[in-house]
Design an enzyme around this catalytic site. Structure first.
Site, mmCIF file in Angstrom:
data_model
loop_
_atom_site.group_PDB
_atom_site.id
_atom_site.type_symbol
_atom_site.label_atom_id
_atom_site.label_comp_id
_atom_site.label_asym_id
_atom_site.label_seq_id
_atom_site.Cartn_x
_atom_site.Cartn_y
_atom_site.Cartn_z
ATOM 1 N N LYS A 75 1.015 -1.049 0.147
ATOM 2 C CA LYS A 75 -0.136 -0.052 0.158
ATOM 3 C C LYS A 75 0.869 1.153 0.141
ATOM 4 O O LYS A 75 1.972 1.445 0.887
ATOM 5 C CB LYS A 75 -1.058 -0.206 1.307
ATOM 6 C CG LYS A 75 -1.870 0.970 1.432
ATOM 7 C CD LYS A 75 -2.943 0.925 2.600
ATOM 8 C CE LYS A 75 -3.912 1.951 2.516
ATOM 9 N NZ LYS A 75 -4.960 1.741 3.654
ATOM 10 N N SER A 150 -9.841 1.813 2.609
ATOM 11 C CA SER A 150 -8.979 2.475 1.772
ATOM 12 C C SER A 150 -7.943 1.568 1.064
ATOM 13 O O SER A 150 -7.422 2.172 0.232
ATOM 14 C CB SER A 150 -8.340 3.513 2.597
ATOM 15 O OG SER A 150 -7.420 2.994 3.563
ATOM 16 N N SER A 174 -9.857 -0.656 6.724
ATOM 17 C CA SER A 174 -9.462 -0.289 5.507
ATOM 18 C C SER A 174 -8.744 -1.489 4.857
ATOM 19 O O SER A 174 -8.444 -1.632 3.810
ATOM 20 C CB SER A 174 -8.556 0.835 5.544
ATOM 21 O OG SER A 174 -9.245 1.988 5.331
HETATM 22 N N1 GLN Z 1 -13.346 4.321 5.843
HETATM 23 C C1 GLN Z 1 -12.817 4.600 7.086
HETATM 24 C C2 GLN Z 1 -12.457 6.275 7.241
HETATM 25 O O1 GLN Z 1 -12.561 6.641 6.040
HETATM 26 C C3 GLN Z 1 -11.511 3.853 7.513
HETATM 27 C C4 GLN Z 1 -10.346 3.917 6.890
HETATM 28 C C5 GLN Z 1 -9.094 3.536 7.322
HETATM 29 O O2 GLN Z 1 -9.286 2.333 8.061
HETATM 30 N N2 GLN Z 1 -8.033 3.694 7.060
HETATM 31 O O3 GLN Z 1 -11.960 6.657 8.116
#
Ligand code: GLN
Length: 505
Positions: A75, A150, A174
């Site tokens: 990532k 994400s 995410s």
């Molecule tokens: N979707 C969640 C957010 O937007 C979690 C994102 C994540 O785990 N990095 O904060």
């Protein structure tokens, strides 16, 4: 597609070289990237060079580890020395880290072949990868749909077989949510299990790095490789790391009856009926495998989401202060006027969602509002944690859906930030409590889109989660199905007529 264990066997038996394996994956990346767009940078030269080294080791008769010669996606919020690390943000478009994150350093030392850096929502803020400042990634199961986020690039790359495994980060879901939407395995370890050194910080009290894979065993191998104490991360736990994959063989048989708790509150409104149906069927299957099923209540579970959307933006607003065109960030204006330089750099460099989070967080932390928002949210966090603690007095593992829906159409939720936030309803409480959890495929909806279920464990019980997930995976066919994108004409025809037959019956 071969597992890590099988590829390792082929390498050691000299049936295939690391170069051949790497080239196969690079070719697939080249063929599929125009459609899937999982990667922000493809590191082909570096991959070939690493594969060459692994082949030389094998030729010299030196022993190689399980991950040597295995193509892996990283990532793009993990720092990789000499390789761009953008967090999918314009503000870091030209950033090349002078140092390596602990997890990627460990993988390098293990001989793993990094094939590229994967796409994400900018600074990992989002649930669809549509917040990337550079490109939108498609779901390999249906290219008109999102891969989740994400870590959508990592999940899509694994599902499209552009790499064998990948690393993601999980602050509120995410890793698990995109794993669920892309039909792969994704695990968020216990907070502190894996070093965060070199992970670009979003919300430091919640962030954790973990594996995405096509099988539980592959995820277990990757987790063992990256876990462990690190003197560069004071929150990393100083406890031994088990060989997680070894614990899966032979197939897990719990000593005493395994107790699994179904979280009552997660089967409420807003849950897709097909997700409900598939997760309930999985619960039955686990019962058939010998588990004792209980219904448990976590009454404050759904307060996790609002608490998270105060805590995570608060931490983010502090963490993102460093992108000021001095320490980090592309400079967008004349440094003679410092305030104008800050303003213009940040106005131009950050996308809308990141700005929204910075504003929310700055507000929640400001004098006069701190007690009402930030402090209150921290208290709610404690209550959410206490519910889990009470549940683990009664059961060994908790189960619930990973996400309330299957993959949705690109663009469908981009104008509805709150709707997007709701997708993490069931993953966020786990981060607030610092617990480990895994998402694994548990079926497909009528459009052939994957459904995922989430198993949650007590602190440092990754071993048990992997064992239960593995036993379920071995008893079910879901992990064997692959997206049409990867089929040849004959396979596609056969799959379509089979789908037509099951719809009729
Ligand atoms: N979707 C969640 C957010 O937007 C979690 C994102 C994540 O785990 N990095 O904060």
């Amino acid at each position: 597609m071969e597992s890590i264990r099988e590829l390792h066997r082929q390498l050691v038996a000299k049936e295939r070289s690391a170069i051949e394996i790497t080239q196969e994956f690079l070719d697939r990346i080249q063929a599929l990237e125009p459609q899937v767009r999982s990667f922000l940078h493809i590191t082909a030269d570096q991959a070939i060079a690493t594969a060459k080294q692994v082949d030389a080791q094998i030729a010299a008769g030196e022993p190689i580890g399980m991950l040597a010669g295995i193509p892996i996606g990283i990532k793009d919020n993990l720092c990789t020395q000499g390789v761009p690390t953008t967090c999918a943000s314009r503000i870091l478009e030209n950033f090349v880290p002078p140092y390596e994150s602990t997890v990627t350093a460990k993988l390098k030392a293990a001989g793993a072949v990094m094939v590229g850096k994967t796409n994400l929502d900018e600074f990992a803020m989002g649930s669809s990868t549509e917040n990337s400042g550079f490109q939108v990634t498609s779901n390999p199961w249906d290219l008109t749909r999102v891969p989740g986020g994400s870590s959508g690039g990592s999940a899509a790359a694994v599902a499209a077989e552009e790499c064998v495994v990948a690393l993601g980060s999980d602050t509120g879901g995410s890793i698990r949510q995109p794993a669920s939407l892309c039909g792969v395995v994704g695990m968020k370890p216990t907070y502190g299990r894996v070093s965060r050194f070199g992970l670009v910080a979003f919300a430091s009290s919640l962030d954790q790095i973990g594996p995405l894979a096509r099988s539980v065993e592959d995820a277990a191998i990757l987790l063992s490789a990256i876990a462990g104490h690190d003197r560069y991360d004071s929150t990393s736990l100083d406890v031994p790391v088990p060989d997680y994959a070894q614990l899966l063989r032979p197939n897990f048989r719990p000593k005493s009856r395994l107790r699994i708790g179904v979280i009552k509150e997660t089967f409420g409104s807003g849950l897709d009926s097909v997700v409900e149906e598939k997760v309930k069927a999985a619960v039955e299957q686990l019962q058939e495998l010998g588990a004792e099923i209980q219904i448990v209540s976590c009454p404050r579970f759904s307060y996790g989401l609002p608490a998270y959307y105060v805590i995570a933006p608060s931490e983010a607003s502090a963490n993102l202060a460093r992108y000021d065109a001095v320490k980090y960030g592309n400079r967008e204006a004349d440094p003679e006027n410092l305030v104008a330089m800050y303003k213009q750099t940040r106005a131009k460099g950050f996308g809308a969602e990141v700005k929204r989070r910075i504003m929310l967080g700055t507000y929640a932390l400001s004098a006069g509002y701190y007690d009402a928002y930030y402090l209150k949210a921290q208290k709610v966090r404690t209550l959410v944690k206490q519910d889990f603690q009470a549940a683990f007095e009664k059961v060994d593992v908790l189960i619930c859906p990973t996400a309330p829906t299957t993959a949705f159409k690109a663009g469908e939720k981009t104008d509805d930030p709150l709707g997007m936030y709701l997708l993490d309803l069931m993953t966020i409480p786990v981060n607030l409590a610092g617990l480990p959890a895994i998402s694994i495929p548990c079926g497909f909806d009528r459009q052939g889109l994957p459904v995922g279920m989430q198993l949650i464990g007590n602190v440092l019980r990754e071993d048990l989660l992997l064992q239960v997930a593995h036993a379920y995976e071995q008893a079910t066919p879901w992990h064997l199905k692959k997206p049409e994108l990867l089929m040849n004409e004959a396979e596609r025809k056969a799959a379509r007529s089979q789908a037509a037959a099951t719809t009729k019956s």
